[in-house]
Structures are given as structure tokens and as C-alpha cells.
Design a protein around this motif. Structure first.
Motif, mmCIF file in Angstrom:
data_model
loop_
_atom_site.group_PDB
_atom_site.id
_atom_site.type_symbol
_atom_site.label_atom_id
_atom_site.label_comp_id
_atom_site.label_asym_id
_atom_site.label_seq_id
_atom_site.Cartn_x
_atom_site.Cartn_y
_atom_site.Cartn_z
ATOM 1 N N GLY A 141 47.060 33.726 13.574
ATOM 2 C CA GLY A 141 45.715 34.205 14.047
ATOM 3 C C GLY A 141 45.439 33.671 15.476
ATOM 4 O O GLY A 141 46.243 33.091 16.072
ATOM 5 N N VAL A 142 44.163 33.947 15.858
ATOM 6 C CA VAL A 142 43.747 33.553 17.316
ATOM 7 C C VAL A 142 42.323 33.340 17.049
ATOM 8 O O VAL A 142 41.420 33.586 16.384
ATOM 9 N N GLN A 143 42.254 32.010 17.958
ATOM 10 C CA GLN A 143 40.809 31.286 17.674
ATOM 11 C C GLN A 143 40.356 31.335 19.246
ATOM 12 O O GLN A 143 41.108 31.072 20.373
ATOM 13 N N SER A 144 39.250 31.567 19.371
ATOM 14 C CA SER A 144 38.374 31.198 20.930
ATOM 15 C C SER A 144 37.341 30.297 20.572
ATOM 16 O O SER A 144 36.553 30.309 19.487
ATOM 17 N N GLU A 145 37.124 29.618 21.516
ATOM 18 C CA GLU A 145 35.945 28.674 21.628
ATOM 19 C C GLU A 145 35.368 28.662 23.251
ATOM 20 O O GLU A 145 36.104 28.646 24.052
ATOM 21 N N TRP A 146 33.989 28.812 23.111
ATOM 22 C CA TRP A 146 33.265 28.587 24.213
ATOM 23 C C TRP A 146 32.973 27.393 24.630
ATOM 24 O O TRP A 146 32.640 26.563 23.662
ATOM 25 N N PHE A 147 32.896 26.519 25.817
ATOM 26 C CA PHE A 147 32.532 25.367 26.287
ATOM 27 C C PHE A 147 31.399 25.678 27.159
ATOM 28 O O PHE A 147 31.533 26.202 28.024
ATOM 29 N N ASP A 148 30.438 24.528 27.058
ATOM 30 C CA ASP A 148 29.571 24.366 28.227
ATOM 31 C C ASP A 148 29.686 23.146 28.944
ATOM 32 O O ASP A 148 30.674 22.536 28.584
ATOM 33 N N GLU A 149 28.877 22.615 29.833
ATOM 34 C CA GLU A 149 29.280 21.465 30.722
ATOM 35 C C GLU A 149 29.219 20.191 29.794
ATOM 36 O O GLU A 149 29.925 19.378 30.155
ATOM 37 N N ARG A 150 28.557 20.354 28.489
ATOM 38 C CA ARG A 150 28.656 19.072 27.699
ATOM 39 C C ARG A 150 29.748 18.892 26.946
ATOM 40 O O ARG A 150 30.267 17.651 26.445
#
Length: 162
Positions: free
Chosen positions: A85-94
Motif C-alpha cells: 500500500g501507499v500512505q501519504s501524510e501532510w505536515f505543517d510547521e508544527r
């Protein structure tokens, strides 16, 4: 969330970085899962357990990354299995260890026939501080990153404990 909604979020976030990485889910004959522990002072999840894996190097194929990282982090070799499978994760500055907005894309492979001696000396490693085999019940008690639960849910689809 739809693909278009996800794309809009990415556009609104002014993504500074993107990281492609490959990970493996390794199970032994007793159905224990292999996890390394990582430590990086600037990382918000430092000290957590993760699947063996990491960022792709220039011109490397994803399966090559997965096997290289398995060896570097655990000392073990294996036969690459299917892309699970493929997982994506968005990150912000924190939430980003870089302090900038970004996207991590993680390809998770299965592996078979793990061989070698489990690494016990991590002095030459810049982020891995341990590696061990855990039962699924033990994993549930660990401080772990999201890719662990994602990878195990792909392997144990019918009775996913996560």
C-alpha cells in the motif's frame, strides 16, 4: 477526503518539501513484527518505533530503498515481496521536523525470509537507536508512528488490530 480536496489543501499549504520513502513489514514465523526505534532531536516523534524504512536516494528504485533501509536499521536481509500500500501524510510547521510544510509519500512493501543477525550496535547510525521483534499485542502498547499501524493493517486486513 477526495483527491481534489487533498490537492487543494496541498496548494493552500504552499508545500515546501516532498519526501518519497519506502518501508517494509517484516514478520517472523511467530507473526512478530520487526520495528526499529528512531531518535532525532528535532523530530516531534523522536523515540517512537517505526517500520524499517526511509527516504529514497537519487536514482534508487523503491524496492531497493526498502531493502537498503532494512539492512541499515536492523542488520537483516530479506526477499522483497509485493507493494502492500501507499500512505501519504501532510505536515505543517508544527508537525514537521524541518519546521516547514510538506508531504511524505510512503510505499510499504512486504518482505519474506528475513535472515542475518539483528543489529545491536547503533553507534554508526544517525537516527536508529534500537530494533526488536514485537508481538501484535506488544506493538499496541508502544509509542509508534502512523506508518506502523498502516502497514500492519495491510497485512492483517481481516482482523486488523489497529
Amino acid at each position: 477526503m477526495s483527491v481534489l480536496e487533498t490537492m487543494k489543501i496541498g496548494a493552500d499549504m504552499n508545500t515546501v518539501w516532498q519526501r518519497a520513502a519506502a518501508y517494509v513489514v517484516a514478520l517472523d514465523a511467530q507473526q512478530r513484527v520487526l520495528l526499529p526505534q528512531f531518535e532525532k532531536k528535532s523530530h516531534p516523534k523522536s523515540g517512537a518505533w517505526t517500520l524499517p524504512g526511509g527516504g529514497m536516494e537519487w536514482a534508487e528504485e523503491a524496492h531497493e530503498t526498502a531493502l537498503r533501509e532494512l539492512k541499515e536499521e536492523t542488520g537483516l536481509y530479506a526477499d522483497i515481496g509485493p507493494l502492500l500500500g501507499v500512505q501519504s501524510e501532510w505536515f505543517d510547521e508544527r508537525t514537521s521536523d524541518a519546521g516547514q510544510r510538506g508531504l511524505a509519500l510512503r510505499l510499504v512493501f512486504g518482505v519474506r525470509n528475513c535472515v542475518g543477525e539483528l543489529k545491536s550496535d547503533f553507534r554508526d547510525d544517525d537516527t536508529t537507536v534500537g530494533a526488536a521483534w514485537f508481538t501484535i499485542e506488544d506493538v499496541q502498547q508502544l509509542n509508534r508512528v502512523e506508518v506502523v499501524d498502516f502497514g500492519l493493517s495491510l497485512v492483517f486486513k481481516e482482523n486488523a488490530p489497529f
